[in-house]
Design an enzyme around this catalytic site. Structure first.
Site, PDB file in Angstrom:
ATOM      1  N   GLU A  17       0.833  -1.207   0.000  1.00 22.45           N
ATOM      2  CA  GLU A  17       0.000   0.000   0.000  1.00 22.45           C
ATOM      3  C   GLU A  17       0.866   1.255   0.000  1.00 22.45           C
ATOM      4  OE1 GLU A  17      -3.557  -0.113   2.420  1.00 22.45           O
ATOM      5  OE2 GLU A  17      -3.072   1.884   3.194  1.00 22.45           O
ATOM      6  N   THR A  48      -4.024   4.840  -1.355  1.00 22.43           N
ATOM      7  CA  THR A  48      -5.016   5.391  -0.435  1.00 22.43           C
ATOM      8  C   THR A  48      -5.627   6.693  -0.968  1.00 22.43           C
ATOM      9  OG1 THR A  48      -3.441   6.722   0.804  1.00 22.43           O
ATOM     10  CG2 THR A  48      -3.722   4.454   1.533  1.00 22.43           C
ATOM     11  N   LYS A 170     -21.061  -5.761   4.039  1.00 21.33           N
ATOM     12  CA  LYS A 170     -20.282  -5.201   2.913  1.00 21.33           C
ATOM     13  C   LYS A 170     -19.971  -6.281   1.884  1.00 21.33           C
ATOM     14  CE  LYS A 170     -16.889  -3.419   5.727  1.00 21.33           C
ATOM     15  NZ  LYS A 170     -15.752  -2.587   6.172  1.00 21.33           N
TER      16      LYS A 170
HETATM   17  P1  FAD Z   1     -17.557   0.919   7.469  1.00 20.60           P
HETATM   18  O1  FAD Z   1     -17.506  -0.470   7.004  1.00 20.60           O
HETATM   19  O2  FAD Z   1     -18.621   1.803   6.900  1.00 20.60           O
HETATM   20  O3  FAD Z   1     -17.690   0.872   9.063  1.00 20.60           O
HETATM   21  C1  FAD Z   1     -17.507   2.046   9.855  1.00 20.60           C
HETATM   22  C2  FAD Z   1     -18.115   1.803  11.228  1.00 20.60           C
HETATM   23  O4  FAD Z   1     -19.543   1.789  11.133  1.00 20.60           O
HETATM   24  C3  FAD Z   1     -17.752   0.469  11.879  1.00 20.60           C
HETATM   25  O5  FAD Z   1     -17.690   0.672  13.268  1.00 20.60           O
HETATM   26  C4  FAD Z   1     -18.925  -0.445  11.522  1.00 20.60           C
HETATM   27  O6  FAD Z   1     -19.090  -1.490  12.475  1.00 20.60           O
HETATM   28  C5  FAD Z   1     -20.079   0.533  11.551  1.00 20.60           C
HETATM   29  N1  FAD Z   1     -21.151   0.240  10.586  1.00 20.60           N
HETATM   30  C6  FAD Z   1     -21.029  -0.230   9.325  1.00 20.60           C
HETATM   31  N2  FAD Z   1     -22.230  -0.295   8.731  1.00 20.60           N
HETATM   32  C7  FAD Z   1     -23.131   0.173   9.634  1.00 20.60           C
HETATM   33  C8  FAD Z   1     -24.553   0.383   9.611  1.00 20.60           C
HETATM   34  N3  FAD Z   1     -25.296   0.077   8.545  1.00 20.60           N
HETATM   35  N4  FAD Z   1     -25.144   0.892  10.745  1.00 20.60           N
HETATM   36  C9  FAD Z   1     -24.413   1.193  11.854  1.00 20.60           C
HETATM   37  N5  FAD Z   1     -23.080   1.008  11.915  1.00 20.60           N
HETATM   38  C10 FAD Z   1     -22.453   0.517  10.826  1.00 20.60           C
HETATM   39  N6  FAD Z   1      -9.211   5.589   5.332  1.00 20.60           N
HETATM   40  C11 FAD Z   1      -9.117   6.613   4.443  1.00 20.60           C
HETATM   41  O7  FAD Z   1      -9.604   7.727   4.737  1.00 20.60           O
HETATM   42  N7  FAD Z   1      -8.515   6.416   3.226  1.00 20.60           N
HETATM   43  C12 FAD Z   1      -7.992   5.208   2.846  1.00 20.60           C
HETATM   44  O8  FAD Z   1      -7.458   5.084   1.746  1.00 20.60           O
HETATM   45  C13 FAD Z   1      -8.078   4.122   3.758  1.00 20.60           C
HETATM   46  N8  FAD Z   1      -7.600   2.886   3.444  1.00 20.60           N
HETATM   47  C14 FAD Z   1      -7.787   1.831   4.317  1.00 20.60           C
HETATM   48  C15 FAD Z   1      -7.363   0.557   3.939  1.00 20.60           C
HETATM   49  C16 FAD Z   1      -7.552  -0.534   4.790  1.00 20.60           C
HETATM   50  C17 FAD Z   1      -7.099  -1.907   4.364  1.00 20.60           C
HETATM   51  C18 FAD Z   1      -8.159  -0.330   6.070  1.00 20.60           C
HETATM   52  C19 FAD Z   1      -8.341  -1.485   7.020  1.00 20.60           C
HETATM   53  C20 FAD Z   1      -8.586   0.941   6.459  1.00 20.60           C
HETATM   54  C21 FAD Z   1      -8.414   2.034   5.581  1.00 20.60           C
HETATM   55  N9  FAD Z   1      -8.841   3.324   5.918  1.00 20.60           N
HETATM   56  C22 FAD Z   1      -8.720   4.355   5.029  1.00 20.60           C
HETATM   57  C23 FAD Z   1      -9.434   3.584   7.231  1.00 20.60           C
HETATM   58  C24 FAD Z   1     -10.970   3.417   7.222  1.00 20.60           C
HETATM   59  O9  FAD Z   1     -11.562   4.201   6.232  1.00 20.60           O
HETATM   60  C25 FAD Z   1     -11.467   3.813   8.603  1.00 20.60           C
HETATM   61  O10 FAD Z   1     -11.106   2.821   9.524  1.00 20.60           O
HETATM   62  C26 FAD Z   1     -12.936   4.164   8.699  1.00 20.60           C
HETATM   63  O11 FAD Z   1     -13.146   4.707  10.001  1.00 20.60           O
HETATM   64  C27 FAD Z   1     -13.876   2.980   8.491  1.00 20.60           C
HETATM   65  O12 FAD Z   1     -13.943   2.618   7.176  1.00 20.60           O
HETATM   66  P2  FAD Z   1     -14.739   1.291   6.728  1.00 20.60           P
HETATM   67  O13 FAD Z   1     -14.761   1.259   5.271  1.00 20.60           O
HETATM   68  O14 FAD Z   1     -14.221   0.131   7.478  1.00 20.60           O
HETATM   69  O15 FAD Z   1     -16.187   1.684   7.296  1.00 20.60           O
END
Ligand code: FAD
Length: 297
Positions: A17, A48, A170
């Site tokens: 990454e 990212t 997801k």
């Molecule tokens: P989601 O899957 O939407 O989850 C976010 C939170 O909401 C979780 O606590 C989940 O349990 C909860 N949730 C999900 N769906 C619901 C629902 N329907 N109702 C209520 N609660 C719900 N961040 C960046 O800004 N840019 C990047 O490029 C980036 N790259 C990443 C790459 C990897 C491999 C990882 C692991 C993380 C990365 N992140 C990045 C960080 C990530 O975007 C953050 O951790 C963010 O806070 C959560 O993103 P997510 O897609 O996991 O969110």
């Protein structure tokens, strides 16, 4: 090549990454990291998308991610996965335009994320969660979509079980694989993997690895994110704090042992958070067994 197809063929992927450079001075180090890591033959690299450095200029953030993705795809002939986040891509029109560019660049893989939210800027988003973005990306073109996973649960999730349910949502919405947040305790990954399997998740979950090679990394990056640093790792980092090379070597030994154990336990691949540097990742590859890189594939 779609990452989902690679994983479905049974190949263990290894990937790196990178993030778009924040300043012009950061470009040479990034270029040399890319050139050196390319030599290891990764299955894909990921780029990212972050607004941390350009708070009021979202299109510039998207452009930076896509520009670097395009360079890696076409100049370095690497398979690229662009990260897209709902925190930056806040409406359907921006998503449509972004996906148009993703297609023009010939990218086939997208990591769909909610993104980090700035608590001081509560803004309207068309896609509240990553599970809302996944189907929107899928319906915008023939993309393979990956999602994020959290072995020690996402910091906002009330419990691991609840977070695993959200991960399944997801994946059910079209995600083909997941890449995890960094972790330093493999037993957390194994517990999470069992919980995911029990919840009916069959998609590959690729562990994310980051060799910890300084106390600053531990204190700045890990603290506050709910990521456990096992006492043995912390003790080693502190023991060698006064000797940069010994500390680096200790961190690499630790990450290499983690990588070995994960692969032996059947992990579908390894994803390295490089922080735009190559040395730590290269060293882990060198240390993972006598035949080095090839043992990982
Ligand atoms: P989601 O899957 O939407 O989850 C976010 C939170 O909401 C979780 O606590 C989940 O349990 C909860 N949730 C999900 N769906 C619901 C629902 N329907 N109702 C209520 N609660 C719900 N961040 C960046 O800004 N840019 C990047 O490029 C980036 N790259 C990443 C790459 C990897 C491999 C990882 C692991 C993380 C990365 N992140 C990045 C960080 C990530 O975007 C953050 O951790 C963010 O806070 C959560 O993103 P997510 O897609 O996991 O969110």
């Amino acid at each position: 090549m779609k990452i989902g197809s690679l994983l479905a063929s049974g190949r263990r992927t290894f990937s790196f990454e990178f993030y778009p450079p924040k300043k012009e001075e950061d470009i040479p180090a990034l270029k040399s990291a890319i050139a050196e890591l390319r030599g290891l033959g990764p299955d894909f690299v990921s780029i990212t998308l972050s607004q941390k450095y350009l708070p009021d200029w979202n299109f510039a953030s998207i452009s930076n991610t896509l520009a670097l993705s395009g360079v890696l795809k076409h100049e370095f002939s690497l398979e690229v996965m662009a990260h897209l986040t709902t925190s930056i891509i806040r409406d359907r029109r921006t998503l449509a335009e972004t996906l148009k560019l993703v297609k023009i660049l010939g990218l086939e893989n997208v990591l769909a994320l909610r993104g980090d939210l700035d608590p001081e800027r509560v803004e309207e988003r068309a896609f509240a969660y990553a599970s809302d973005l996944v189907p929107a990306v899928k319906s915008g073109g023939d993309f393979c979509v990956g999602v994020a996973a959290y072995p020690e649960k996402h910091p906002e999730a009330p419990s691991l079980a609840e977070d695993v349910r959200r991960l399944k949502q997801k994946l059910d919405a079209g995600g083909e694989f997941a890449i995890t947040q960094v972790f330093f305790d493999n037993s957390a990954f194994f517990r999470f993997r069992d919980a995911a399997a029990a919840a009916g998740i069959g998609a590959p979950v690729i562990p994310g690895l980051m060799p910890l090679t300084s106390l600053r990394q531990r204190d700045n990056f890990v603290s506050g994110q709910g990521i456990a640093v096992p006492p043995a790792l912390s003790a080693g980092l502190e023991k060698y704090a006064g000797d940069k090379e010994a500390l680096f070597s200790f961190g690499l030994d630790y990450a290499s042992a983690q990588a070995e154990e994960l692969l032996a336990a059947g992990a579908p691949g390894l994803h390295f958070y490089t922080f735009n540097r190559s040395r730590a990742t290269r060293e882990v590859f060198r240390r993972v067994g006598p035949s080095g890189v090839r043992r990982l594939v």
